[in-house]
Design a protein around this motif. Structure first.
Motif, mmCIF file in Angstrom:
data_model
loop_
_atom_site.group_PDB
_atom_site.id
_atom_site.type_symbol
_atom_site.label_atom_id
_atom_site.label_comp_id
_atom_site.label_asym_id
_atom_site.label_seq_id
_atom_site.Cartn_x
_atom_site.Cartn_y
_atom_site.Cartn_z
ATOM 1 N N GLU A 124 0.998 -1.078 -0.052
ATOM 2 C CA GLU A 124 -0.212 -0.297 -0.319
ATOM 3 C C GLU A 124 1.544 1.422 0.227
ATOM 4 N N GLY A 125 2.514 1.074 -0.255
ATOM 5 C CA GLY A 125 3.123 2.564 0.282
ATOM 6 C C GLY A 125 3.522 2.567 1.379
ATOM 7 N N MET A 126 3.652 1.922 2.383
ATOM 8 C CA MET A 126 3.904 2.298 3.423
ATOM 9 C C MET A 126 4.960 2.239 2.895
ATOM 10 N N SER A 127 6.052 2.550 3.228
ATOM 11 C CA SER A 127 7.809 2.275 2.948
ATOM 12 C C SER A 127 8.216 3.446 2.674
ATOM 13 N N SER B 89 -4.092 -0.143 -6.338
ATOM 14 C CA SER B 89 -4.595 0.308 -7.643
ATOM 15 C C SER B 89 -3.599 1.666 -7.636
ATOM 16 N N ASN B 90 -2.936 2.581 -6.219
ATOM 17 C CA ASN B 90 -2.601 3.968 -5.914
ATOM 18 C C ASN B 90 -1.241 3.451 -6.224
ATOM 19 N N VAL B 91 -0.590 2.439 -6.021
ATOM 20 C CA VAL B 91 1.114 2.162 -6.366
ATOM 21 C C VAL B 91 0.868 2.088 -7.710
ATOM 22 N N ARG B 92 0.221 0.669 -7.887
ATOM 23 C CA ARG B 92 0.308 0.498 -9.513
ATOM 24 C C ARG B 92 0.215 1.960 -11.208
ATOM 25 N N SER C 258 -0.881 10.298 -5.116
ATOM 26 C CA SER C 258 -0.300 9.296 -4.629
ATOM 27 C C SER C 258 0.453 9.137 -3.311
ATOM 28 N N LEU C 259 1.578 10.682 -2.655
ATOM 29 C CA LEU C 259 1.855 11.009 -1.753
ATOM 30 C C LEU C 259 1.078 11.109 -0.720
#
Length: 210
Positions: free
Chosen positions: A11-14, A138-141, A64-65
């Motif tokens: 989910e982008g949590m990195s 979908s946000n990351v992709r 996205s961010l």
């Protein structure tokens, strides 16, 4: 033992992904100003189309961010907005390209090739930066798909510049612009479809959590 909670989607949590996203936002913002200037001076519709895409990417990557760590519903809604924005850009490109078909302005082939190659390097750099995070929600992709589309589009701009130089005609530039718009529309449909599925999934999880 496996269950619905075991199939985790990135989910982008990195922190690494957030830094990568910031770098890609900067690259896209710089290339927008480079390409919009070159496109206006050279009269290239393909460069202008690619510049619009760089601008759209900068804005959508910032979204996205911003939504990283938000609820699935919020992230999916952001993806719907990004998919819609991509479709809007595609429609603008299609309309302006069809209008230009009625004119006889031949773009500067050398500028198309040079700026197209510079933009390709920028997008390949973005792809390398994002390679580790090409799969996810979908946000990351959507970030990966947009960067991939840009690289494909840059190859098209370079080829169009070569054909324009050989033929002395404007149609290769316009054809590439239309093909870019078509590619944007397809990616828009893919992003929106995944986002809608995530919205439905979120509704199911609220009623039947694991």
């Amino acid at each position: 033992m496996s269950g619905c909670c075991d199939d985790k989607v990135f989910e982008g949590m990195s922190d690494g992904y957030k830094r990568a996203l910031l770098a890609v936002i900067l690259i896209n913002a710089v290339m927008f100003f480079v390409e919009i200037t070159a496109g206006l001076k050279s009269g290239s519709q393909a460069l202008l189309a690619d510049a619009l895409d760089f601008a759209g990417d900068s804005a959508t990557y910032a979204i996205s961010l911003f939504v990283i760590g938000a609820s699935l519903r919020t992230r999916a809604i952001a993806s719907l907005f990004k998919g819609g924005s991509l479709a809007f850009i595609a429609i603008i490109i299609l309309g302006s390209s069809l209008y230009r078909f009625l004119g006889d302005t031949v773009p500067a082939a050398e500028t198309m090739g040079t700026i197209g190659f510079l933009a390709l390097l920028a997008n390949l750099t973005s792809l390398v930066i994002l390679m580790r995070w090409r799969d996810g929600d979908s946000n990351v992709r959507s970030v990966w798909l947009c960067s991939r589309n840009d690289a494909i589009g840059n190859v098209g701009v370079i080829i169009a510049g070569i054909v324009v130089a050989i033929t002395g005609a404007a149609w290769p530039d316009l054809v590439v612009a239309i093909l870019l718009a078509t590619l944007f529309l397809r990616s828009s449909v893919s992003i929106i479809s995944q986002a809608r599925a995530e919205l439905k999934s979120g509704e199911v999880m609220q009623h039947d959590p694991c």
